[in-house]
Every structure is written in C-alpha cells, then in structure tokens.
Design a protein around this motif. Structure first.
Motif, short mmCIF file in Angstrom:
data_model
loop_
_atom_site.label_atom_id
_atom_site.label_comp_id
_atom_site.label_asym_id
_atom_site.label_seq_id
_atom_site.Cartn_x
_atom_site.Cartn_y
_atom_site.Cartn_z
N ASP A 1 1.40 6.57 -6.55
CA ASP A 1 0.31 7.48 -6.83
C ASP A 1 0.78 8.93 -6.62
OD1 ASP A 1 -1.30 5.35 -7.42
OD2 ASP A 1 -2.50 5.44 -5.56
N ALA A 2 1.52 9.15 -5.52
CA ALA A 2 2.01 10.51 -5.22
C ALA A 2 2.97 10.97 -6.30
CB ALA A 2 2.68 10.54 -3.85
N GLN A 3 3.85 10.08 -6.76
CA GLN A 3 4.80 10.43 -7.82
C GLN A 3 4.04 10.73 -9.12
OE1 GLN A 3 7.55 7.18 -8.05
NE2 GLN A 3 8.92 8.05 -6.47
N ASN A 4 3.05 9.90 -9.41
CA ASN A 4 2.25 10.13 -10.62
C ASN A 4 1.55 11.48 -10.56
OD1 ASN A 4 3.02 7.74 -11.81
ND2 ASN A 4 1.18 6.60 -11.14
N GLU A 5 0.99 11.81 -9.40
CA GLU A 5 0.32 13.10 -9.22
C GLU A 5 1.34 14.23 -9.37
OE1 GLU A 5 -2.88 14.13 -8.88
OE2 GLU A 5 -3.32 12.04 -9.34
N ALA A 6 2.55 14.00 -8.82
CA ALA A 6 3.56 15.05 -8.93
C ALA A 6 3.98 15.23 -10.39
CB ALA A 6 4.77 14.68 -8.06
N ARG B 1 0.84 -1.21 0.00
CA ARG B 1 0.00 0.00 0.00
C ARG B 1 0.86 1.25 0.00
NH1 ARG B 1 -3.50 -2.26 4.24
NH2 ARG B 1 -2.64 -0.65 5.57
N MET B 2 1.93 1.25 0.82
CA MET B 2 2.83 2.41 0.87
C MET B 2 3.47 2.65 -0.49
SD MET B 2 2.74 3.99 3.70
CE MET B 2 4.21 5.00 3.63
N GLU B 3 3.92 1.53 -1.11
CA GLU B 3 4.53 1.68 -2.44
C GLU B 3 3.50 2.23 -3.43
OE1 GLU B 3 5.98 -2.28 -3.19
OE2 GLU B 3 7.71 -2.01 -1.88
N LYS B 4 2.25 1.76 -3.33
CA LYS B 4 1.18 2.25 -4.21
C LYS B 4 0.94 3.73 -3.95
CE LYS B 4 -3.61 1.42 -5.53
NZ LYS B 4 -4.02 2.77 -5.49
N TYR B 5 0.89 4.10 -2.67
CA TYR B 5 0.69 5.52 -2.35
C TYR B 5 1.85 6.35 -2.88
CZ TYR B 5 -3.14 4.18 0.79
OH TYR B 5 -4.30 3.68 1.32
N GLN B 6 3.08 5.84 -2.74
CA GLN B 6 4.25 6.57 -3.25
C GLN B 6 4.15 6.70 -4.78
OE1 GLN B 6 7.65 4.40 -1.78
NE2 GLN B 6 7.83 5.70 0.05
#
Length: 118
Positions: A110-115, A103-108
């Motif tokens: 997702d956060a990188q994709n958003e960035a 989940r943390m990797e997915k959030y990271q």
C-alpha cells in the motif's frame, strides 16, 4: 561253685553297670537334646518375628514404589498435556506471525502504491 556264683555276680554287676552307663548317656543325650530344642525354639521365634518385620518393610516399599509409579504416570500424562499445549501455542504464534507478515507486506505494498501514485 562259689567261684561260679562270684563270676555270675560279677557278670550281673557288669550288666547293671552297662545299663546304668547307657541310662546316664541317655539322660545326658536327653538333656543335650532338650537344650538344643530350647535353643531352636528361641531361634525360630526370633526368625519368625524378624521375618514378619521384613515382610512389613517389604510391603511398605512396594506401596511406596506403586505410589511413585502412579506419580510418574501422572507426571508423564501432565507432561504430554503440557507438550500439546505448547505445540498449540507455537502453532498460534506461527499463525499470528504469518498474519503479521501478511499485513506488513500489505502495508508495504500500500505504501509503495501510494508512493508511486504521488
């Protein structure tokens, strides 16, 4: 003739004295044997009583040992069950940690994709 009769009387007297001595010795031996028999009987009674007491103590010790062995077997069984529970908990924690990392990797990601999108 009188001398012969005296010698005969003396011989008979000696024979009677020897018999009395033998009888006296026999009585003394009988008395000594009776005393020894009495002492032996007392020892035997004491021995049997003590033997019986030790047999009771030995039986008690065997009972305690058997109960202790059963407790050890139960404790070993309980210990095996606790180890199994611990392994199961460790496995579930490892699974939870793996899921958390995912989940943390997915959030990271997702956060990188958003960035990257911005």
């Amino acid at each position: 003739a009188k001398e012969a009769s005296y010698e005969e009387a003396i011989a008979q007297f000696k024979t009677r004295m020897e018999k009395y001595q033998d009888d006296a010795q026999n009585e003394a031996l009988k008395s000594e044997f009776a005393a020894l028999q009495k002492e032996y009987d007392a020892f035997k009674i004491s021995y049997e009583k003590e033997k019986s007491e030790w047999e009771v103590k030995l039986t008690e010790c065997h009972d305690i040992l058997n109960r202790s062995e059963k407790k050890v077997q139960v404790s070993a069984s309980e210990l095996d069950q606790l180890r199994e529970k611990l392994r199961a908990k460790e496995a579930s924690y490892e699974e939870a940690i793996a899921q958390f990392k995912t989940r943390m990797e997915k959030y990271q990601d997702d956060a990188q994709n958003e960035a990257l999108k911005s």
